[in-house]
Design an enzyme around this catalytic site. Structure first.
Site, PDB file in Angstrom:
ATOM      1  N   ARG A 128       0.844  -1.189   0.000  1.00 60.49           N
ATOM      2  CA  ARG A 128       0.000   0.000   0.000  1.00 60.49           C
ATOM      3  C   ARG A 128       0.879   1.239   0.000  1.00 60.49           C
ATOM      4  NH1 ARG A 128      -3.487  -2.795  -1.480  1.00 60.49           N
ATOM      5  NH2 ARG A 128      -5.565  -3.181  -0.592  1.00 60.49           N
ATOM      6  N   GLU A 160      -2.813   7.796  -6.424  1.00 56.81           N
ATOM      7  CA  GLU A 160      -2.868   6.932  -7.608  1.00 56.81           C
ATOM      8  C   GLU A 160      -4.056   7.301  -8.481  1.00 56.81           C
ATOM      9  OE1 GLU A 160      -2.813   2.808  -6.449  1.00 56.81           O
ATOM     10  OE2 GLU A 160      -0.891   2.964  -5.434  1.00 56.81           O
ATOM     11  N   HIS A 204       0.556  -0.052  -9.988  1.00 50.56           N
ATOM     12  CA  HIS A 204      -0.255  -0.913  -9.121  1.00 50.56           C
ATOM     13  C   HIS A 204      -0.656  -2.205  -9.857  1.00 50.56           C
ATOM     14  CE1 HIS A 204      -2.937  -0.617  -5.315  1.00 50.56           C
ATOM     15  NE2 HIS A 204      -2.622  -1.862  -5.552  1.00 50.56           N
ATOM     16  N   GLY A 210       0.377  -5.287  -8.890  1.00 46.87           N
ATOM     17  CA  GLY A 210       0.622  -6.464  -8.051  1.00 46.87           C
ATOM     18  C   GLY A 210      -0.355  -7.599  -8.267  1.00 46.87           C
TER      19      GLY A 210
END
Length: 595
Positions: free
Chosen positions: A244, A273, A295, A297
């Site tokens: 995060r 973001e 982002h 992941g």
């Protein structure tokens, strides 16, 4: 408006599921066998508000904002499913009040997130993105792009949950040494994975060649890696974040990269973001030693399929009257039991979270940032008064495990998985029912006592009244840590912290100051917070009042003139505010919490 409902084979209208975002079809196929599924992509917030009253279930990803007004309009809603891990876009509190179950998929993207962490680790170590861009630009710069091998290097992991332990196993396969910080990690599991557990953040920072973070973002982890922590790392170390944004101070990291103390960073998450132009996140992304991804992941085909199947199976279970496996909100119990236990479920979860953030997290003192001297994993949970007559306390057990662990893991604990989570994390709970008369004025009192040592981890939930005390060790006994609380008119209160008697609502942003009880201290603290632009919602001063034989263990030689100051404040406080408080004479330590 919504289409008319479809009838099943028995003539009854099929439960309806609304899917306003793109969700992998694998899971939706499961639902269509017995439910009516409507994929309505592109709905505006206003259109969604008009459609939702006709639906029993709502499946979303991250774009749809499931607000209080939307939930209140969903008169038939039984479940909101988030096809992913985080539920930041769902008003969970309102859903709980309305009896709407919120589920997610905490395990669906574990492999994807762990693989992405390793991908960034290798990319940073070997300058892969820079080499690719250079070659595409027509340059051949082998000497400039010399990297380092990861074999034989030490990887430091903050948070040894499901993603963290998977990263550790991958790293071990690459020949790395792995150290980890997680006060609730089960030693047996860490040992089996060849991971060495450390007891403090400073200890982890000084030995790590690479550092990766795998914890949720809460008050105690926000900004946990700042200027001082980066300075404590080895020169030439590298840092990764696929968890995060906000846990690493981006300005401090940018400075450490620019002066060469930190050799590189792999960043998948940011404070904003997408990053705003000119922001710290945007400047960090632009730095030549940073490998940045938007982002990604959980962005694999397999992960999207996994989370789709996972949440759709849970939606199906709930609409058929069964229990979900990943309920985010209140534990599921029988209605009559829930009515009695519900306020105490909230109280015990708050007590667990308060313990972790106040006692188990690194605490700021006048001398340094201090970590607990020992990891407390053995607890007594004591019920007094009318609550002691209730035999089904499993929801309270689940609430305590949820509160204790949510600072260190993204696993959503509920009545279904609490015992499994406790065993995985090495937590032992000894529940005790005390029906003897007490001198307090509450109908029921709950006390959480953290023992300084733990027994064998063979059982996570000991029988009521069982003794889990380990044999005493030589030398002075460590301090016990104790929290008590009660419920009044449906509101939860904390009535005791160790030796200190108090009465405050454990909710929102709190500051706990341990200070010498001297004139002018309240005004000084208020003045500091005023200068820092922090509004005080309430203040409670807790004197030392518990000095009986039981609590003499907790006392220290200077205990008679100490007090706690508990302040409810209007926003989360940063390290600058904490440091300003600690600069005041007589302030011994400061904890910042978010409950």
């Amino acid at each position: 408006m919504a289409n008319n409902g479809v009838n099943g084979a028995n003539g009854r209208e099929l439960p309806r599921v609304l899917v306003p975002e793109k969700v992998s079809p694998d899971g939706l196929t499961l639902l269509r066998k017995s439910l009516q599924v409507d994929e309505r992509k592109g709905l505006t917030a206003e259109e969604l508000l008009k459609e939702i009253p006709s639906y029993d279930a709502l499946i979303v990803r991250s774009e749809t904002k499931v607000t209080a007004s939307l939930l209140q309009a969903g008169k038939k809603l039984k479940v909101v499913a988030r096809a992913g891990v985080g539920v930041d876009n769902v008003d969970v509190e309102t859903a709980t009040k309305l009896g709407i179950i919120v589920v997610n998929s905490p395990s669906g993207n574990i492999g994807a997130a762990a693989e992405h962490t390793i991908a960034l680790l290798l990319a940073v170590a070997r300058n892969i993105p820079d080499g690719c861009a250079s070659l595409k630009d027509g340059r051949w710069e082998r000497s400039r792009l010399v990297g380092v091998e990861v074999k034989g290097k030490t990887l430091g992991i903050i948070g040894l949950g499901k993603v963290g332990i998977t990263v550790a196993r991958f790293a071990i396969g690459l020949g790395m040494r792995v150290n980890a910080l997680d006060p609730y990690a089960a030693p047996a599991i860490a040992q089996a994975a060849h991971v060495e557990l450390v007891s403090s953040l400073p200890e982890l920072l000084t030995v790590s060649d690479f550092l990766t973070i795998h914890t949720p973002l809460i008050a105690s982890t926000k900004g946990m890696i700042g200027k001082n922590e980066l300075a404590a790392m080895k020169k030439g170390a590298r840092i990764l974040n696929v968890a995060r944004g906000g846990m690493i101070d981006e300005e401090a990291l940018l400075e450490a990269l620019s002066n060469g103390h930190i050799a590189g960073a792999g960043m998948d998450v940011f404070t904003s973001e997408p990053p705003h132009p000119g922001s710290s996140a945007a400047n960090l992304i632009a730095h030549p030693t940073v490998v940045a991804t938007p982002h990604l992941g959980a962005s694999t085909v397999e992960a999207q399929e996994n989370v789709s199947i996972d949440v759709c199976e849970q939606v199906l279970s709930i609409l058929h009257g069964d229990l979900p496996r990943s309920a985010v909100n209140a534990p599921l119990i029988l209605p009559e039991e829930y009515k009695t236990l519900h306020p105490f479920v909230r109280l015990v979860e708050k007590m667990g979270s308060l313990f972790t953030q106040h006692y188990a997290a690194p605490r700021q003192s006048q001398s340094s940032t201090t970590a607990p001297s020992d990891a407390r994993t053995t607890f007594d949970l004591i019920y007094e008064g009318s609550l002691a007559t209730i035999s089904n306390t499993k929801p309270l057990f689940a609430a305590l495990i949820k509160g204790l662990t949510k600072s260190y893991t993204s696993t959503n604990v509920n009545i279904v998985n609490a015992e499994l989570v406790a065993k995985e994390r090495g937590i032992v709970i000894n529940e005790q029912h005390s029906r003897s008369p007490s001198d307090h004025s509450f109908s029921s009192l709950v006390t959480l006592r953290a023992r300084p040592s733990a027994p064998s981890r063979a059982s996570s939930r000991l029988p009521s009244g069982a003794d889990s005390t380990a044999k005493p060790q030589a030398g002075p006994p460590p301090k016990e840590q104790l929290i008590s609380g009660y419920v009044s008119a449906g509101q939860v209160f904390i009535s005791r912290l160790d030796r200190f008697a108090t009465s405050f609502i454990p909710d929102g942003n709190l500051i706990i100051c341990h200070n010498y009880d001297s004139p002018g201290k309240i005004g000084a603290v208020g003045g500091i917070l005023g200068k820092e632009g922090v509004n005080i919602n309430f203040m409670s001063v807790a004197p030392i009042t518990h000095t009986d034989q039981e609590t003499e263990k907790l006392a220290d030689t200077n205990g008679s003139n100490e007090a706690l100051m508990i302040l409810g404040v209007g926003r989360e406080v940063d390290k600058g505010v904490v440091e300003a408080l600690l600069a005041e004479e007589g302030i011994l330590s400061v904890s910042a919490l978010s409950l």
